[in-house]
Write an enzyme that holds these catalytic residues in place. Structure first.
Site, short mmCIF file in Angstrom:
data_model
loop_
_atom_site.label_atom_id
_atom_site.label_comp_id
_atom_site.label_asym_id
_atom_site.label_seq_id
_atom_site.Cartn_x
_atom_site.Cartn_y
_atom_site.Cartn_z
N LYS A 102 0.81 -1.22 0.00
CA LYS A 102 0.00 0.00 0.00
C LYS A 102 0.84 1.27 0.00
O LYS A 102 0.34 2.34 -0.28
CB LYS A 102 -0.99 -0.01 1.16
CG LYS A 102 -0.38 -0.18 2.51
CD LYS A 102 -1.49 -0.42 3.51
CE LYS A 102 -0.91 -0.92 4.81
NZ LYS A 102 -1.84 -1.67 5.61
N ARG A 103 2.12 1.14 0.31
CA ARG A 103 2.97 2.33 0.24
C ARG A 103 3.18 2.77 -1.20
O ARG A 103 3.42 3.93 -1.47
CB ARG A 103 4.30 2.07 0.95
CG ARG A 103 4.18 2.40 2.40
CD ARG A 103 5.27 1.90 3.29
NE ARG A 103 4.69 1.71 4.61
CZ ARG A 103 4.08 0.61 5.01
NH1 ARG A 103 4.00 -0.42 4.21
NH2 ARG A 103 3.54 0.55 6.21
#
Ligand code: GLU
Length: 492
Positions: free
Chosen positions: A260-261
């Site tokens: 998700k980064r």
């Protein structure tokens, strides 16, 4: 045709753990299971693997159902619809796992282990110091089973371990990768039942796949290192193994495992960002598989008709947002105006969403024609902050007390703290934000304006936390994360 291992009717499953937002990886694996099941006239099962109660999240299970239905994948058996092998939620199957662990103890294939955590910690330190392979030293393996049973009956804390064969090899027959042979010397005496009586992933997964008559296990590559343990368990029980397929992992552009980064990973993000469900499904179908004639746009039915395992490619497919947007554009252009109107209504231009937005803006408009400009940011995705001198000037001012690099780091921390919370109510969001401000040593009169600027692109907005609630966690968190990434380029 890929028949089942022994001519049994094809039954496949996905087995997500409800630990957070519904992941695109779950939809990806579900798609391949679904397509194979439909092509073979088989059944597609949904099982919830929630035995790790420390990681389970309350709203997560429902979100998995909603997200899979939204993309258009439905299951034939599952916790919410039942089926011949109910229950389909592992937390309701405790007695089944305990009975199966007992079967293995009785046959001598498993044993009770009373080693304390202190002993295991000491052992680890010693193995590290002597540069030995880390693992359990089988201290309790020689214990008389009668003594083990008596100590367990007296309430002594213990786990149950598999007595892994001491010699030979274990072969994983992966249908996509060929046979992989592993020396059993490398396989630990894995824990099957934990000291709280809960099964490990390995035991629960294998017992359920067997009892639910799963013929093909189609799952992500990240589980391949568990498969030798699973094969040994099938052997210990004397059960027939399913056929194994480990699908390539979705990757970020830099080839690291999707995270998700670097990319939004929640299916709900794509829904809220206006990706059409069919486009998302089509895009996931292109991950690791090709239609065969360079065709990139195809329906689920076409994929079912054309599917074959020999067109899976194992090189990590890149989850490329530009490609998804390109495909989505094609889907939009191919929709009739009528169908497009329906899609827009389904998305956010509906009474349900408007009735959440309007209470926040009614007092700010004098005529209806002021409405759309006033609520525009409730209907957009990433904000173009770079083209907003007023926002940049304000951020620059605030950076006098909160240096930009620190601001970016702190904002990422806030996003993580928000992600760890169940639900998305303004009260909780505000509590988290206040505690976070305090922890980073910044006053709310500095941090809250920054949140407002990044989330709405405006200096003034309706009440901040209500606004964040209505925007939804996906869009709000994405704007905060994206804002944190942009900050150093905005304020120099
Ligand atoms: N519970 C595992 C997961 O979260 C299941 C893996 C498997 O399919 O065996 O994906």
């Amino acid at each position: 045709m890929a028949a089942s291992t022994s001519g049994r009717p094809v039954r496949v499953r996905i087995a997500p753990s409800p630990t957070g937002d519904p992941h695109v990886g779950t939809a990806y694996i579900a798609l391949f299971n679904y397509v194979f099941a439909k092509q073979q006239g088989g059944k597609f099962i949904l099982r919830i693997e929630d035995t790790d109660q420390t990681r389970a999240r309350g709203d997560s299970e429902q979100m998995i159902y909603d997200a899979l239905r939204w993309v258009g994948l439905s299951w034939d058996e599952g916790p919410d619809i039942g089926g011949p092998h109910a229950p389909y939620r592992q937390s309701e199957r405790g007695a089944i796992y305990a009975a199966h662990a007992q079967m293995l103890i009785d046959s001598g294939a498993a044993y009770r282990c009373f080693c304390t955590t202190e002993r295991l910690a000491k052992l680890r330190v010693q193995q590290q110091a002597e540069k030995l392979t880390l693992g359990y030293d089988r201290h309790c393996r020689g214990l008389d089973p009668k003594e083990g049973a008596a100590r367990a009956a007296a309430g002594e804390v213990h786990v149950v371990r598999l007595a892994t064969p001491l010699e030979g090899s274990v072969v994983v027959k992966d249908r996509l990768r060929g046979d992989v042979s592993i020396d059993v010397g490398q396989v630990d005496d894995q824990v099957l039942l934990k000291s709280d009586g809960m099964p490990t992933y390995h035991l629960a997964n294998v017992v359920d796949d067997h009892l639910m008559e799963i013929t093909h296990v189609i799952r992500a590559e990240e589980w391949i290192s568990s498969t030798p343990k699973h094969v040994l368990l099938y052997r210990a029980f004397g059960w027939e193994e399913p056929a194994w397929y480990h699908m390539p992992l979705l990757r970020n552009a830099d080839k690291s495992k999707i995270s998700k980064r670097k990319n939004p990973v929640s299916i709900n993000y794509y829904r809220d960002a206006g990706v059409l469900p069919h486009a998302l499904l089509n895009f996931l179908g292109l991950m690791g598989w090709s239609f065969g004639d360079d065709r990139e746009k195809f329906t689920l039915e076409e994929m079912i008709a054309a599917f074959s395992w020999d067109r899976i490619s194992l090189g990590g497919p890149v989850f490329n947002l530009d490609k998804l947007t390109w495909l989505n554009e094609k889907y939009i252009h191919d929709l009739s105006y009528d169908a497009l109107a329906d899609a827009v209504i389904d998305w956010r231009l509906n009474k349900g969403y408007l009735t959440k937005v309007l209470p926040l803006v009614r007092e700010r408009i004098k005529r209806l024609d002021e409405l759309i400009p006033a609520i525009e940011y409730f209907f957009s995705g990433d904000l173009d902050l770079a083209s907003r001198p007023d926002v940049i000037a304000e951020l620059t001012k605030l950076s006098a007390t909160w240096p930009i690099a620190q601001m970016a780091t702190d904002l990422r921390t806030l996003v993580e703290q928000l992600e760890a919370k169940d639900g998305w109510a303004h009260k909780t969001i505000e509590e988290v934000a206040r505690a976070w401000s305090e922890a980073i040593g910044q006053k709310a009169k500095v941090t809250f304006p920054v949140l407002r600027l990044l989330v709405t692109g405006r200096k003034a907005s309706p009440p901040l936390f209500e606004t964040i609630e209505v925007l939804g966690k996906e869009i709000a968190r994405r704007r905060l994360r994206h804002g944190a990434d942009l900050l150093p380029t905005l304020v120099k």
